[in-house]
Design a protein around this motif. Sequence first.
Motif, PDB file in Angstrom:
ATOM      1  N   UNK A  77       0.921  -1.233   0.186  1.00 15.56           N
ATOM      2  CA  UNK A  77      -0.118   0.041   0.138  1.00 15.56           C
ATOM      3  C   UNK A  77       0.816   1.316   0.018  1.00 15.56           C
ATOM      4  N   UNK A  78       1.865   1.386   0.958  1.00 13.20           N
ATOM      5  CA  UNK A  78       2.640   2.540   1.100  1.00 13.20           C
ATOM      6  C   UNK A  78       3.551   2.733  -0.175  1.00 13.20           C
ATOM      7  N   UNK A  79       4.193   1.560  -0.953  1.00 16.92           N
ATOM      8  CA  UNK A  79       5.054   1.623  -1.917  1.00 16.92           C
ATOM      9  C   UNK A  79       4.211   2.027  -3.276  1.00 16.92           C
ATOM     10  N   UNK A  80       2.941   1.495  -3.273  1.00 16.02           N
ATOM     11  CA  UNK A  80       2.130   1.797  -4.507  1.00 16.02           C
ATOM     12  C   UNK A  80       1.541   3.306  -4.333  1.00 16.02           C
ATOM     13  N   UNK A  81       1.532   3.850  -3.170  1.00 14.04           N
ATOM     14  CA  UNK A  81       1.107   5.299  -2.878  1.00 14.04           C
ATOM     15  C   UNK A  81       2.368   6.177  -3.354  1.00 14.04           C
ATOM     16  N   UNK A  82       3.721   5.733  -3.162  1.00 15.40           N
ATOM     17  CA  UNK A  82       4.814   6.332  -3.389  1.00 15.40           C
ATOM     18  C   UNK A  82       5.070   6.439  -4.899  1.00 15.40           C
ATOM     19  N   UNK A  83       4.605   5.079  -5.404  1.00 18.61           N
ATOM     20  CA  UNK A  83       4.945   5.381  -6.884  1.00 18.61           C
ATOM     21  C   UNK A  83       3.939   5.839  -7.653  1.00 18.61           C
ATOM     22  N   UNK A  84       2.941   6.194  -6.974  1.00 20.69           N
ATOM     23  CA  UNK A  84       1.668   7.027  -7.757  1.00 20.69           C
ATOM     24  C   UNK A  84       2.416   8.521  -7.842  1.00 20.69           C
ATOM     25  N   UNK A  85       2.748   8.845  -6.745  1.00 22.27           N
ATOM     26  CA  UNK A  85       3.418  10.331  -6.531  1.00 22.27           C
ATOM     27  C   UNK A  85       4.793  10.601  -7.313  1.00 22.27           C
ATOM     28  N   UNK A  86       5.484   9.479  -7.437  1.00 18.80           N
ATOM     29  CA  UNK A  86       6.550   9.504  -8.282  1.00 18.80           C
ATOM     30  C   UNK A  86       7.279   8.123  -8.889  1.00 18.80           C
ATOM     31  N   UNK A  87       6.518   8.097 -10.195  1.00 18.86           N
ATOM     32  CA  UNK A  87       6.467   6.588 -10.938  1.00 18.86           C
ATOM     33  C   UNK A  87       8.068   6.308 -11.425  1.00 18.86           C
ATOM     34  N   UNK A  88       9.001   7.548 -11.437  1.00 16.66           N
ATOM     35  CA  UNK A  88      10.293   7.104 -11.915  1.00 16.66           C
ATOM     36  C   UNK A  88      11.199   6.833 -10.810  1.00 16.66           C
ATOM     37  N   UNK A  89      10.847   6.976  -9.515  1.00 15.05           N
ATOM     38  CA  UNK A  89      11.814   6.750  -8.247  1.00 15.05           C
ATOM     39  C   UNK A  89      12.349   5.412  -8.267  1.00 15.05           C
ATOM     40  N   UNK A  90      13.592   5.353  -8.366  1.00 13.66           N
ATOM     41  CA  UNK A  90      14.496   4.225  -8.403  1.00 13.66           C
ATOM     42  C   UNK A  90      14.033   3.429  -7.284  1.00 13.66           C
TER      43      UNK A  90
END
Length: 192
Positions: A159-172
Amino acid sequence: MRVAQVLTIIATCLVWLVGCETSTKLGDLFHTNDNGGQTANLAPGTEAMGAVLPGDKPDLASPGLLGSDPNDDLSLAKQHFRQENFGLAEHYFRRAVETHPKDGEAWLGLAAAYDRLRRFELADRAYGQAIAIVGPTAEILNNQGYSYILRSDYRRAREKLMAAKAQDPANIYVGNNLKLLDQSVRKGKAIQ
């Protein structure tokens, strides 16, 4: 007369030093990735995954304050964290938040240190403080996701990682933590 001359020279040197600016900045500890985002400098061979130290962002710490001196608590905490001295990192991050309680960068670092010490209840509190100051940034959500991987709480980690990915899709870091999460789920155990 000689003492007066020495005092004058010392006073002149002190005035000159006050006007000097050091080349050591918080930004030296971080570099910008190809997408313009901040990423921590990694030791050679280190993968970009796990909790990341906070970046040099103006909304996290005001310039010239905490972190601008290489010997202040925040800088020392980051140094110890990079060297994997998590107990000392926690000590200095805690001192940083005690003296600068509105510094989101210090709270995020404290949370990451608590995670590495496996003191998850304290990490949760520190993440809460960071979010109260700067909001649920991709960086904070990523670190929370990593924290949940450490605890084997894969549902909350996703849940947390998908929320982070939604905010910054290119974040390595987010991408690598999602891969780490999938590996941990397949192996059925938390990372150490």
